[in-house]
Design a protein around this motif. Structure first.
Motif, PDB file in Angstrom:
ATOM      1  N   ARG A   1       0.694  -1.160  -0.052  1.00 30.41           N
ATOM      2  CA  ARG A   1      -0.055  -0.091   0.011  1.00 30.41           C
ATOM      3  C   ARG A   1       0.827   1.317   0.024  1.00 30.41           C
ATOM      4  N   ALA A   2       2.049   1.178   0.882  1.00 30.15           N
ATOM      5  CA  ALA A   2       2.809   2.426   0.704  1.00 30.15           C
ATOM      6  C   ALA A   2       3.595   2.602  -0.587  1.00 30.15           C
ATOM      7  N   LEU A   3       4.028   1.581  -1.098  1.00 28.91           N
ATOM      8  CA  LEU A   3       4.931   1.840  -2.198  1.00 28.91           C
ATOM      9  C   LEU A   3       4.275   1.087  -3.323  1.00 28.91           C
ATOM     10  N   PRO A   4       3.296   1.321  -4.007  1.00 26.38           N
ATOM     11  CA  PRO A   4       2.801   0.539  -5.280  1.00 26.38           C
ATOM     12  C   PRO A   4       3.661   0.426  -6.389  1.00 26.38           C
ATOM     13  N   LYS A   5       4.550   1.380  -6.409  1.00 31.86           N
ATOM     14  CA  LYS A   5       5.368   1.532  -7.655  1.00 31.86           C
ATOM     15  C   LYS A   5       6.928   1.072  -7.337  1.00 31.86           C
ATOM     16  N   ALA A   6       7.083   0.577  -5.995  1.00 35.23           N
ATOM     17  CA  ALA A   6       8.322   0.139  -5.851  1.00 35.23           C
ATOM     18  C   ALA A   6       9.113  -1.090  -6.654  1.00 35.23           C
ATOM     19  N   LYS A   7      10.327  -0.834  -6.759  1.00 38.88           N
ATOM     20  CA  LYS A   7      11.071  -1.417  -7.810  1.00 38.88           C
ATOM     21  C   LYS A   7      11.236  -2.740  -7.085  1.00 38.88           C
TER      22      LYS A   7
ATOM     23  N   HIS B   1      13.696  18.276   2.689  1.00 35.72           N
ATOM     24  CA  HIS B   1      13.449  18.013   1.304  1.00 35.72           C
ATOM     25  C   HIS B   1      14.361  18.408   0.175  1.00 35.72           C
ATOM     26  N   ASP B   2      14.728  17.607  -0.697  1.00 38.57           N
ATOM     27  CA  ASP B   2      15.776  17.950  -1.573  1.00 38.57           C
ATOM     28  C   ASP B   2      15.037  17.636  -3.157  1.00 38.57           C
ATOM     29  N   GLY B   3      14.789  18.978  -3.745  1.00 39.61           N
ATOM     30  CA  GLY B   3      14.554  18.912  -5.134  1.00 39.61           C
ATOM     31  C   GLY B   3      13.016  18.461  -5.081  1.00 39.61           C
ATOM     32  N   PHE B   4      12.837  17.270  -5.652  1.00 40.06           N
ATOM     33  CA  PHE B   4      11.152  16.578  -5.660  1.00 40.06           C
ATOM     34  C   PHE B   4      11.272  15.521  -4.453  1.00 40.06           C
ATOM     35  N   ASP B   5      12.403  15.271  -3.772  1.00 43.39           N
ATOM     36  CA  ASP B   5      12.544  14.110  -3.152  1.00 43.39           C
ATOM     37  C   ASP B   5      12.385  14.546  -1.541  1.00 43.39           C
TER      38      ASP B   5
ATOM     39  N   LYS C   1       3.576  13.438  -8.600  1.00 37.31           N
ATOM     40  CA  LYS C   1       3.996  13.592  -7.079  1.00 37.31           C
ATOM     41  C   LYS C   1       3.947  12.293  -5.961  1.00 37.31           C
ATOM     42  N   SER C   2       3.839  11.170  -6.761  1.00 34.27           N
ATOM     43  CA  SER C   2       3.664   9.821  -6.151  1.00 34.27           C
ATOM     44  C   SER C   2       5.007   9.373  -5.729  1.00 34.27           C
ATOM     45  N   ILE C   3       4.944   8.563  -4.691  1.00 40.16           N
ATOM     46  CA  ILE C   3       6.500   7.905  -4.411  1.00 40.16           C
ATOM     47  C   ILE C   3       6.831   6.948  -5.474  1.00 40.16           C
ATOM     48  N   ALA C   4       7.931   7.191  -6.091  1.00 38.80           N
ATOM     49  CA  ALA C   4       8.323   6.336  -7.038  1.00 38.80           C
ATOM     50  C   ALA C   4       9.424   5.229  -6.609  1.00 38.80           C
ATOM     51  N   ASP C   5      10.273   5.587  -5.408  1.00 42.55           N
ATOM     52  CA  ASP C   5      10.928   4.502  -4.984  1.00 42.55           C
ATOM     53  C   ASP C   5      11.488   4.989  -3.649  1.00 42.55           C
ATOM     54  N   PHE C   6      12.216   4.162  -2.802  1.00 49.18           N
ATOM     55  CA  PHE C   6      12.622   4.276  -1.528  1.00 49.18           C
ATOM     56  C   PHE C   6      14.092   3.911  -1.552  1.00 49.18           C
ATOM     57  N   GLY C   7      14.695   4.440  -0.207  1.00 48.81           N
ATOM     58  CA  GLY C   7      16.228   3.859  -0.009  1.00 48.81           C
ATOM     59  C   GLY C   7      16.370   4.244   1.252  1.00 48.81           C
ATOM     60  N   LEU C   8      17.120   3.184   2.105  1.00 48.11           N
ATOM     61  CA  LEU C   8      17.440   3.386   3.418  1.00 48.11           C
ATOM     62  C   LEU C   8      19.074   3.562   3.667  1.00 48.11           C
ATOM     63  N   ARG C   9      19.590   4.338   4.260  1.00 44.86           N
ATOM     64  CA  ARG C   9      21.229   4.285   4.444  1.00 44.86           C
ATOM     65  C   ARG C   9      21.393   4.618   5.887  1.00 44.86           C
ATOM     66  N   LEU C  10      22.503   4.718   6.174  1.00 41.81           N
ATOM     67  CA  LEU C  10      23.104   5.288   7.605  1.00 41.81           C
ATOM     68  C   LEU C  10      23.148   6.675   7.444  1.00 41.81           C
ATOM     69  N   LEU C  11      22.748   7.262   8.612  1.00 42.63           N
ATOM     70  CA  LEU C  11      22.846   8.742   8.645  1.00 42.63           C
ATOM     71  C   LEU C  11      24.168   9.333   8.832  1.00 42.63           C
TER      72      LEU C  11
ATOM     73  N   ASN D   1      14.893   7.825   2.244  1.00 44.58           N
ATOM     74  CA  ASN D   1      14.718   8.506   1.170  1.00 44.58           C
ATOM     75  C   ASN D   1      13.313   8.083   0.351  1.00 44.58           C
ATOM     76  N   LEU D   2      12.775   9.107  -0.005  1.00 46.75           N
ATOM     77  CA  LEU D   2      11.655   8.785  -0.685  1.00 46.75           C
ATOM     78  C   LEU D   2      11.813   9.540  -2.065  1.00 46.75           C
ATOM     79  N   ALA D   3      11.739   8.963  -3.098  1.00 45.68           N
ATOM     80  CA  ALA D   3      11.927   9.784  -4.303  1.00 45.68           C
ATOM     81  C   ALA D   3      10.457   9.715  -5.115  1.00 45.68           C
ATOM     82  N   GLN D   4      10.073  11.039  -5.414  1.00 48.14           N
ATOM     83  CA  GLN D   4       8.841  11.424  -5.903  1.00 48.14           C
ATOM     84  C   GLN D   4       9.018  11.211  -7.233  1.00 48.14           C
ATOM     85  N   ASP D   5       7.779  10.959  -8.146  1.00 47.07           N
ATOM     86  CA  ASP D   5       7.689  11.116  -9.561  1.00 47.07           C
ATOM     87  C   ASP D   5       7.382  12.641  -9.765  1.00 47.07           C
TER      88      ASP D   5
END
Length: 646
Positions: free
Chosen positions: A564-570, A597-601, A625-635, A617-621
């Motif tokens: 539900r949260a990421l219908p477009k997730a790769k 917020h960075d750019g569109f993300d 403006k839907s969430i196209a993808d996500f990423g997790l990394r160390l702060l 990280n949430l990448a917007q289309d």
């Protein structure tokens, strides 16, 4: 073939009495048969220099005041370190922008007289002496008296007696001596403690076996630097002590720097204490004789501060008059040219929030200096010394204009730890930032144009501020509108960070939130690119809900919630389940802390139960403006960062 003049005359006389013989027949010579005259040395034109210096400077106008205000905390840190190490005494100096800004003695220099140290107390600096030898060799290179790639045997013929480990090794060069890559062992086969003469030192090379083929490995060699002092004396045609007096001690005003403890004025020398079973015991210092270049110098905090100031004077590179005892470029060469000497990394036990998770040290050694890289600094240059129970540490940060001197006469001292504590206290002020390059002057005009377009969209004005080779980007109208929706109207932009003259990050003053705009200029002086970073603003409800849902999956997996949260997730649900399970094992449950917020993300900093915090990280289309993808990394793992932080 060359013919001697006398033989040439005899042949001519004979030729006058008989007919010349016909020339011998031979095939035409080919280009490879003909002797080739050596090419003349190339004529190298002087380099072309820009009309103006890059203009490096410190952004913080109150930097010096802030650093000075930390001196009481420095005192407390030094006293605490003395207690931890059980040290009777030491002396320190802090150099800021070429001046001895602070000097102080702690404890005593003599356990019987209870004499207190100060900036003029004399200590032996040990292996910091090697940096003087390195600079002496470089100065002679600049004079044309020698070349760094000269074989050692050119200056010390006895080096021809060395035994190399392999037949394909090339003779040791001066450069390899300077970088501890000569293959020579740490110590020579002679007694270094009773003033060996030059003949003793150089004769020890006969049949001495090298540890490694030259240039293949680093072995710290006191013998190597002892030989460099002898080479310098031969090339300069004067004793090594006189050479340093002329080239460094005299020009720098180092009037309290000596080679022999007997020359130190009475009452000025800190007593050398050797550790013993019943406590420290006073001992007479040894004399190194012809090996003095490896560690023979005695000096004071005040004189070593002058020496540190010379090193710092080489920065930043500039066109101003270069009238010091050594060229600025030569000093920089000494600091930055080296062989990889060692690297280590390990976990930090119980790091606090914001502190690095690892301890990193990556060092190179060249020309008598160690260039160090740590999690905190990439401009650290240092050397330490240990001899006769004297201990020393000299470190400076070339891009920050600060140096630290630590001297003591107690052999159990870790002077590097003391120097590190001093730097840490200075860093807490926030004023130990690097110099930055002056932005291109045209930035003022470009930012006025940018803010005008930001506040009121104008297609023609937008195109006019952009570099023609780059051209307009259709999505940027929406991007600017998104920034304005978050921050409202903006009025001014002030420099926050200068990456170089054409890449600057600006702090933008707006109605709400914290807004930073990174702007790049093209060679034309027009804008080549920009991206904004927004903090202290609320994320749209759907974005915030997605971030909360994904963060919850770290604590407990739910495939339907993920879909539900990421219908477009790769990332497929099965792979995502394992990914979140790995995160849970490492970090435990996490909670959303702050949106950025960075750019569109959008990215969200996550506060986790253990180990490092995370960033989602949430990448917007850009279209819907839907969430196209996500990423997790160390702060803390971001472009330009050095180590992950807690």
């Amino acid at each position: 073939m060359l013919v001697r003049p006398a033989l040439l005359i005899a042949l001519a006389a004979c030729a006058s009495t008989r007919a010349p013989a016909p020339p011998p027949s031979a095939p035409p010579s080919t280009p490879s048969d003909r002797p080739v005259a050596p090419a003349p040395p190339p004529v190298v034109a002087p380099p072309k220099v820009a009309d103006a210096d890059p203009g490096f400077a410190f952004l913080d106008a109150d930097r010096r005041t802030k650093l000075t205000a930390a001196f009481p905390q420095v005192d407390a840190a030094v006293e605490d370190e003395m207690k931890k190490q059980d040290l009777p005494g030491l002396a320190i100096g802090i150099v800021i922008d070429g001046e001895l800004a602070y000097a102080k003695g702690f404890g005593v220099t003599d356990l019987e007289t209870k004499t207190r140290p100060d900036a003029d107390t004399v200590y032996r600096i040990g292996s910091i002496s090697k940096s003087f030898a390195g600079l002496a060799i470089l100065a002679l290179r600049d004079d044309g008296a020698l070349d760094l790639d000269d074989p050692l045997a050119r200056w010390i013929p006895e080096a021809a007696g060395l035994i190399y480990p392999t037949g394909d090794a090339r003779p040791i060069s001066l450069r390899q001596l300077l970088t501890h890559t000569s293959g020579l062992p740490r110590m020579g086969p002679f007694d270094p403690n009773h003033a060996p003469d030059e003949a003793t030192v150089v004769k020890s090379l006969d049949k001495l076996r090298l540890d490694n083929a030259p240039g293949t490995a680093a072995v710290y060699s006191n013998l190597g630097f002892s030989l460099l002092g002898i080479v310098a004396a031969h090339a300069a045609h004067r004793p090594y002590h006189e050479l340093l007096a002329k080239r460094l001690f005299g020009p720098l005003g180092m009037t309290s720097t000596y080679w022999d403890h007997a020359d130190v004025p009475k009452g000025k020398l800190a007593t050398a204490y050797q550790p013993g079973p019943t406590g420290p015991k006073a001992a007479e210092p040894i004399r190194l004789g012809a090996a003095d270049a490896a560690g023979g110098i005695y000096s004071t905090v005040r004189d070593m501060a002058r020496y540190a100031a010379l090193q710092l004077s080489a920065y930043p590179p500039r066109t101003a008059t270069d009238d010091g005892p050594l060229r600025r470029a030569t000093l920089r060469e000494a600091h930055s040219t080296g062989f990889a000497f060692g690297a280590s990394a390990g976990p930090v036990l119980a790091p606090k929030k914001g502190e690095p998770l690892v301890e990193l040290h990556a060092d190179t050694y060249g020309f008598g200096w160690v260039a160090g890289n740590t999690c905190d600094y990439d401009d650290l240059v240092w050397h330490n010394g240990a001899i006769d129970s004297y201990r020393s540490d000299l470190r400076f940060m070339s891009a920050r204009g600060v140096g630290v001197v630590v001297l003591t006469n107690f052999g159990r001292a870790n002077t590097g730890a003391v120097g590190g504590r001093i730097v840490a206290e200075l860093a807490k002020t926030g004023a130990l930032a690097k110099r930055v390059q002056r932005p291109a002057a045209v930035f003022d005009e470009r930012m006025k144009q940018f803010l005008a377009v930001y506040n009121q969209w104008d297609e023609a004005a937008y195109k006019a501020m952009l570099d023609p080779m780059r051209g307009p980007v259709p999505e940027e109208k929406d991007e600017l509108a998104g920034y304005k929706q978050l921050h409202g109207a903006c009025t001014t932009a002030s420099v926050l960070e200068v990456r170089n003259a054409m890449q600057v990050r600006f702090k933008v003053a707006c109605e709400r939130g914290s807004f930073v705009m990174a702007v790049d200029l093209a060679p034309s002086g027009l804008i080549g690119g920009f991206i904004g970073t927004s903090r202290d603003v609320a994320a749209p409800p759907d974005i915030a809900q997605t971030a909360a849902a994904l963060t919850a999956l770290i604590g407990k997996w739910d495939e339907r919630a993920y879909t539900r949260a990421l219908p477009k997730a790769k990332l497929k649900p099965a792979d995502a389940k394992q990914r979140f399970a790995d995160l849970r094992a490492q970090h435990g449950a996490c909670r959303v802390k702050a949106p950025v917020h960075d750019g569109f993300d959008w990215r969200f900093e996550l506060d986790c139960e253990r180990n490092a915090d995370l960033v989602l990280n949430l990448a917007q289309d850009p279209k819907d403006k839907s969430i196209a993808d996500f990423g997790l990394r160390l702060l803390g793992i971001q472009p330009g960062s050095r180590c992950p932080t807690r």
